[in-house]
Design a protein around this motif. Sequence first.
Motif, PDB file in Angstrom:
ATOM      1  N   PRO A 212      71.620 -45.536 -30.136  1.00 37.46           N
ATOM      2  CA  PRO A 212      72.643 -46.598 -28.649  1.00 37.46           C
ATOM      3  C   PRO A 212      72.958 -44.636 -27.958  1.00 37.46           C
ATOM      4  CG  PRO A 212      74.348 -47.076 -30.735  1.00 37.46           C
ATOM      5  CD  PRO A 212      72.868 -47.259 -31.001  1.00 37.46           C
ATOM      6  N   ARG A 213      73.517 -44.649 -26.639  1.00 36.10           N
ATOM      7  CA  ARG A 213      74.089 -44.022 -26.047  1.00 36.10           C
ATOM      8  C   ARG A 213      75.773 -43.748 -27.037  1.00 36.10           C
ATOM      9  NH1 ARG A 213      75.470 -44.719 -19.976  1.00 36.10           N
ATOM     10  NH2 ARG A 213      77.185 -42.604 -20.734  1.00 36.10           N
ATOM     11  N   VAL A 214      76.116 -42.893 -26.688  1.00 34.14           N
ATOM     12  CA  VAL A 214      77.654 -42.301 -27.204  1.00 34.14           C
ATOM     13  C   VAL A 214      78.535 -42.863 -25.832  1.00 34.14           C
ATOM     14  CG1 VAL A 214      79.543 -40.291 -26.953  1.00 34.14           C
ATOM     15  CG2 VAL A 214      77.133 -39.853 -28.305  1.00 34.14           C
ATOM     16  N   PRO A 215      79.826 -43.821 -25.987  1.00 32.45           N
ATOM     17  CA  PRO A 215      80.652 -44.628 -25.370  1.00 32.45           C
ATOM     18  C   PRO A 215      81.597 -43.291 -24.233  1.00 32.45           C
ATOM     19  CG  PRO A 215      81.601 -44.230 -26.778  1.00 32.45           C
ATOM     20  CD  PRO A 215      80.281 -43.975 -27.053  1.00 32.45           C
ATOM     21  N   ASP A 216      81.090 -44.021 -22.716  1.00 25.16           N
ATOM     22  CA  ASP A 216      82.141 -42.450 -21.681  1.00 25.16           C
ATOM     23  C   ASP A 216      83.354 -42.493 -23.002  1.00 25.16           C
ATOM     24  OD1 ASP A 216      80.099 -42.129 -20.464  1.00 25.16           O
ATOM     25  OD2 ASP A 216      79.906 -43.662 -19.398  1.00 25.16           O
ATOM     26  N   ALA A 217      84.469 -41.582 -21.915  1.00 24.44           N
ATOM     27  CA  ALA A 217      85.707 -41.523 -22.313  1.00 24.44           C
ATOM     28  C   ALA A 217      86.311 -42.654 -21.009  1.00 24.44           C
ATOM     29  CB  ALA A 217      86.509 -40.381 -21.747  1.00 24.44           C
ATOM     30  N   ASP A 218      87.487 -43.521 -21.953  1.00 21.41           N
ATOM     31  CA  ASP A 218      87.727 -44.503 -21.319  1.00 21.41           C
ATOM     32  C   ASP A 218      89.526 -45.053 -20.571  1.00 21.41           C
ATOM     33  OD1 ASP A 218      88.992 -46.934 -20.029  1.00 21.41           O
ATOM     34  OD2 ASP A 218      89.813 -47.163 -22.158  1.00 21.41           O
ATOM     35  N   ARG A 219      89.004 -43.877 -18.962  1.00 25.31           N
ATOM     36  CA  ARG A 219      90.073 -43.341 -18.453  1.00 25.31           C
ATOM     37  C   ARG A 219      91.316 -44.560 -18.033  1.00 25.31           C
ATOM     38  NH1 ARG A 219      88.397 -42.752 -13.473  1.00 25.31           N
ATOM     39  NH2 ARG A 219      89.572 -40.740 -13.171  1.00 25.31           N
ATOM     40  N   THR A 220      90.822 -45.687 -18.546  1.00 25.43           N
ATOM     41  CA  THR A 220      91.650 -46.567 -18.074  1.00 25.43           C
ATOM     42  C   THR A 220      93.313 -46.081 -19.305  1.00 25.43           C
ATOM     43  OG1 THR A 220      91.236 -48.772 -19.455  1.00 25.43           O
ATOM     44  CG2 THR A 220      90.115 -48.130 -17.353  1.00 25.43           C
ATOM     45  N   PRO A 221      94.574 -46.943 -18.991  1.00 21.10           N
ATOM     46  CA  PRO A 221      95.245 -46.751 -19.937  1.00 21.10           C
ATOM     47  C   PRO A 221      95.340 -48.276 -21.143  1.00 21.10           C
ATOM     48  CG  PRO A 221      95.965 -47.385 -17.661  1.00 21.10           C
ATOM     49  CD  PRO A 221      94.700 -47.460 -17.569  1.00 21.10           C
ATOM     50  N   GLN A 222      94.448 -48.037 -20.803  1.00 13.26           N
ATOM     51  CA  GLN A 222      94.507 -49.087 -22.335  1.00 13.26           C
ATOM     52  C   GLN A 222      94.216 -48.020 -24.376  1.00 13.26           C
ATOM     53  OE1 GLN A 222      94.750 -52.605 -22.782  1.00 13.26           O
ATOM     54  NE2 GLN A 222      94.898 -51.300 -25.053  1.00 13.26           N
ATOM     55  N   VAL A 223      94.977 -48.405 -24.515  1.00 13.66           N
ATOM     56  CA  VAL A 223      94.419 -46.880 -25.533  1.00 13.66           C
ATOM     57  C   VAL A 223      94.366 -48.347 -26.802  1.00 13.66           C
ATOM     58  CG1 VAL A 223      97.159 -45.534 -25.302  1.00 13.66           C
ATOM     59  CG2 VAL A 223      97.520 -47.922 -26.403  1.00 13.66           C
ATOM     60  N   SER A 224      93.684 -47.476 -27.989  1.00 10.88           N
ATOM     61  CA  SER A 224      93.846 -48.891 -29.350  1.00 10.88           C
ATOM     62  C   SER A 224      92.317 -49.260 -28.752  1.00 10.88           C
ATOM     63  CB  SER A 224      94.962 -48.949 -30.378  1.00 10.88           C
ATOM     64  OG  SER A 224      95.780 -47.753 -29.875  1.00 10.88           O
ATOM     65  N   HIS A 225      91.744 -49.160 -28.235  1.00 12.76           N
ATOM     66  CA  HIS A 225      91.231 -50.333 -28.098  1.00 12.76           C
ATOM     67  C   HIS A 225      89.634 -49.900 -28.195  1.00 12.76           C
ATOM     68  CE1 HIS A 225      88.028 -52.169 -24.842  1.00 12.76           C
ATOM     69  NE2 HIS A 225      88.291 -53.069 -25.585  1.00 12.76           N
ATOM     70  N   TYR A 226      88.911 -50.335 -29.704  1.00  4.62           N
ATOM     71  CA  TYR A 226      87.514 -50.522 -29.173  1.00  4.62           C
ATOM     72  C   TYR A 226      86.414 -51.937 -29.143  1.00  4.62           C
ATOM     73  CZ  TYR A 226      89.628 -47.315 -32.519  1.00  4.62           C
ATOM     74  OH  TYR A 226      90.540 -46.259 -32.698  1.00  4.62           O
ATOM     75  N   THR A 227      85.292 -51.491 -29.214  1.00  7.21           N
ATOM     76  CA  THR A 227      84.098 -52.597 -28.458  1.00  7.21           C
ATOM     77  C   THR A 227      82.890 -52.319 -29.610  1.00  7.21           C
ATOM     78  OG1 THR A 227      84.625 -52.261 -25.974  1.00  7.21           O
ATOM     79  CG2 THR A 227      82.654 -52.689 -26.985  1.00  7.21           C
ATOM     80  N   VAL A 228      82.324 -53.702 -30.023  1.00  4.40           N
ATOM     81  CA  VAL A 228      82.054 -53.361 -30.977  1.00  4.40           C
ATOM     82  C   VAL A 228      80.254 -54.855 -30.272  1.00  4.40           C
ATOM     83  CG1 VAL A 228      80.906 -54.677 -33.727  1.00  4.40           C
ATOM     84  CG2 VAL A 228      83.319 -53.429 -32.892  1.00  4.40           C
ATOM     85  N   THR A 229      79.046 -54.274 -30.676  1.00  5.81           N
ATOM     86  CA  THR A 229      78.126 -55.137 -30.132  1.00  5.81           C
ATOM     87  C   THR A 229      77.681 -56.119 -31.923  1.00  5.81           C
ATOM     88  OG1 THR A 229      76.895 -53.281 -30.538  1.00  5.81           O
ATOM     89  CG2 THR A 229      78.244 -53.664 -28.292  1.00  5.81           C
ATOM     90  N   ALA A 230      76.483 -56.357 -31.108  1.00  4.94           N
ATOM     91  CA  ALA A 230      75.379 -57.220 -31.499  1.00  4.94           C
ATOM     92  C   ALA A 230      75.198 -56.177 -32.828  1.00  4.94           C
ATOM     93  CB  ALA A 230      75.097 -58.062 -31.310  1.00  4.94           C
TER      94      ALA A 230
END
Length: 866
Positions: A212-230
Amino acid sequence: MRYRALLCVLLVFDSAQAQPADAGGPVIVTPTARCSTIPQYPRSERTSGVKGTVKIHITLDAAAKPETFTVAQSLGEAFDREALSFARECGFTGATVDGKPVPSMLELSVEMVPPVLPWVLTGTVVGELGQALEGATVSLPPLTALTDTKGNFTLTFDSVPPGDGWVVVEHAGHSQASFPEVFRSGQTTRARYVLKREKVYETRVEGSRLLPRVPDADRTPQVSHYTVTAADIDRTPGALEDVARVVQGLPGVAADPDLLANFFVRGGGPDEVLFLIDGVPLANPYHLGGFASIINPMMIDGADFYAGASPARYEPSLSGVLDVKYAASDPKKLKGVADVSMATAKARADIPLGVEGLSAVISFRRSYFEAYFAILKAFKLFGADTVAPDITEGLARVTYRNGRNRTMLTFIHASDGLNFVIKPGEEVLVNFNGGLKLSNTAEIVSLAHRIDLGGDSEINFVAAYTRDRNVVDVSSARRFSNDALRNEVLSRMDVRWVHSEKHRTGFGTQFAWRELGLTGEVTDTRAVAPWAQEPMVDNQRAYLPIAPRVKHHILSAYLEHTYQPAQALMLEGGARAEYDASYAKWLGSARLATAVTLPTQTVLKLSGGLVLQAVQRPLLLDETYGNPALLPERSVQLIAAVEQPLPFEALLRLEAWHKWLGNLAVNPDTQAGVDALVAAGQPVYQSLGSGVARGVDAMMIGRTRRVMYTLGAGLLWSERQNPLAVDTRPYPVMWEQRLTLSGSVSWSPNSKWLATARANFRSGRPYTPVTGFARDEVNARYVPLFGERSSATYPFFFELSLRGEYRFTWGPLPCAVYLELLNATNTMNVFSYNYSPGDFANGVEPQRGAFNHLPIRPFIGFRAEY
């Protein structure tokens, strides 16, 4: 428009005349039809897409004049009418026998092919935050359109044949993206295309599509968030196709990843994490007390994990949230996938149901650990009569899409069973001095409806019923068992509304009715220190008969808002209020956060929040055993985070966090303390506990052309204080793993091979040691003596697991063979210390042993798709 007419002729005559010409029989000339027009497709059926054949029988007299027209094979009244009209316009040449005209019958086959009607592709192009992107180019050759001020576009195709195509979307300052679409004759397809901003230091690496590609930096204020895919679940060695085991490897998460799938977030306990499937909470998310989660890996579309500061749309949780979303398929043809390994067999089928927008998906998974446990029995890890654990899961989902609306009806079943049996005198490592039986069955029925309002705005409705039953049966010197049954009815509405590029709002309501009944016996732990763990030892504690029935009627409402006053600044706030009418208690959460993006693309974040979570253990709310007046437990959190895209293809995340805990349910740690409270007429459990947890989490994700790598690290300090204890000093919680380190490397030389290695290091967990044994002469037994709470630490944990996968095509089927080697170094990690029964008559005290994690073990599997 395309039409075709097929002519089929049948001549009727006396069978006595049917002699072959070469045998001196009659010479036969068959009748023919001459049709100068084409059959018309019924106007009323133009959008139906029906394709088929109408057969007309036509009788001719000797003069070749038609006498009757009869429908021999119908396609429907409208089609039959057009076919008859077409047949009557035809001219006919009669049949002859030896040159003489004779009556005959002609069969005319009229094929109806639906016309290609215009296809309209319309939708919205938005940015990562849902803001409309004006002036974006949307192309699907031969047409191109520009989005308006609201990000809307429309493409109308009059002559494109049915099939698939790629829509290319471009906008200045954003990365170009392509989206697959299917041509639908006579239909309107509504789409929402999301573009991500380009990186200033972007060095896009092209290589194997298996990485997979490297995820972009999350520019939103949400912290401590991780996304897991199949794909993450498939790629992770040792995950055993379990999303919970993938989460175990994230920073800030404590776990025993080899033996169990459960996990603990930033110093919190197991009841401080909220699990959901498609918005429905799970009271018991694990099979077999934590061996595996009940989440079906073949259905996962994605999962969001929050290690803190979870949004207000979720029910309050002191530590974290794992929100799993199952796939809502819309297949145009039958699709299937089957996977068989040494541990499980699982399959999924996506089925179109013959109506536009209507489809179904079914999935099934079944474990078969019998052969695996036969090996464990041979090494005397378990008793010879032990029955291997079994896990069964099934899912059926029907989805209907109609324009902007989508409706899903889902049924989920999960069950498991385990039976440890130890025969008298049998020497095995895992010894329960008798036997242990576990069984659990859970069912979820849910109905969900989604309305797409355009852009990133939508309304979601969910109604669900959950039933979960868990049975424990222990046979030892004294037999005890308990049966827990939980029922829940849930209804909720969620609205997400994007006002403009600067403002977006989310709000919703929820009602939940929850009932839990528990009958049987449990170990009396009212004099056991909370948050501390003891080794496996016969502690001679009494059993309590119980029959609590706890009910909750909870009404909730929440509001979230994101405001972006400038391109580099974003503010976010949210609040949730819950009222439990059964106990007249208020619960809820509140959060404020901000994010600033610097010219170097560095994202700085700060988030603070308050959570009030109800006590989750039903026994603590029981009028007899516990205290129904316990207050909601409180957590105040502060999190500072940095996300930095690096000049090469990599992203660095760093978070420092602090939690202050209060109103924690506590009890005395001695029997004398319990007796004193009971004598004074006070409840044993009271909301007097407090605590603090703090730490630093770091993660780096990067890739080269052929290699993907992930590095993670976490530092954790977590301690709590019990004013009802004899020693009121704070002490470490049993879930604290002071240092966690993880790393994984995936190598893919081409589109067929993928190899991954994952290493995992964790410092030992605290426990309360056994310092000796006292002789109980009256009952002829040894009673363990415990040292200071959480004063000892188990040895560190280390595991290296490997996985290799080869993909190939077998006829029309894409296939894959994979091999996993778990605990490749065969490290004997200690899960818990255990003590033998001892021999009281001969003065032999119980001796300490070790219950280790599992040894090295291979798994091989095969997967095929259709």
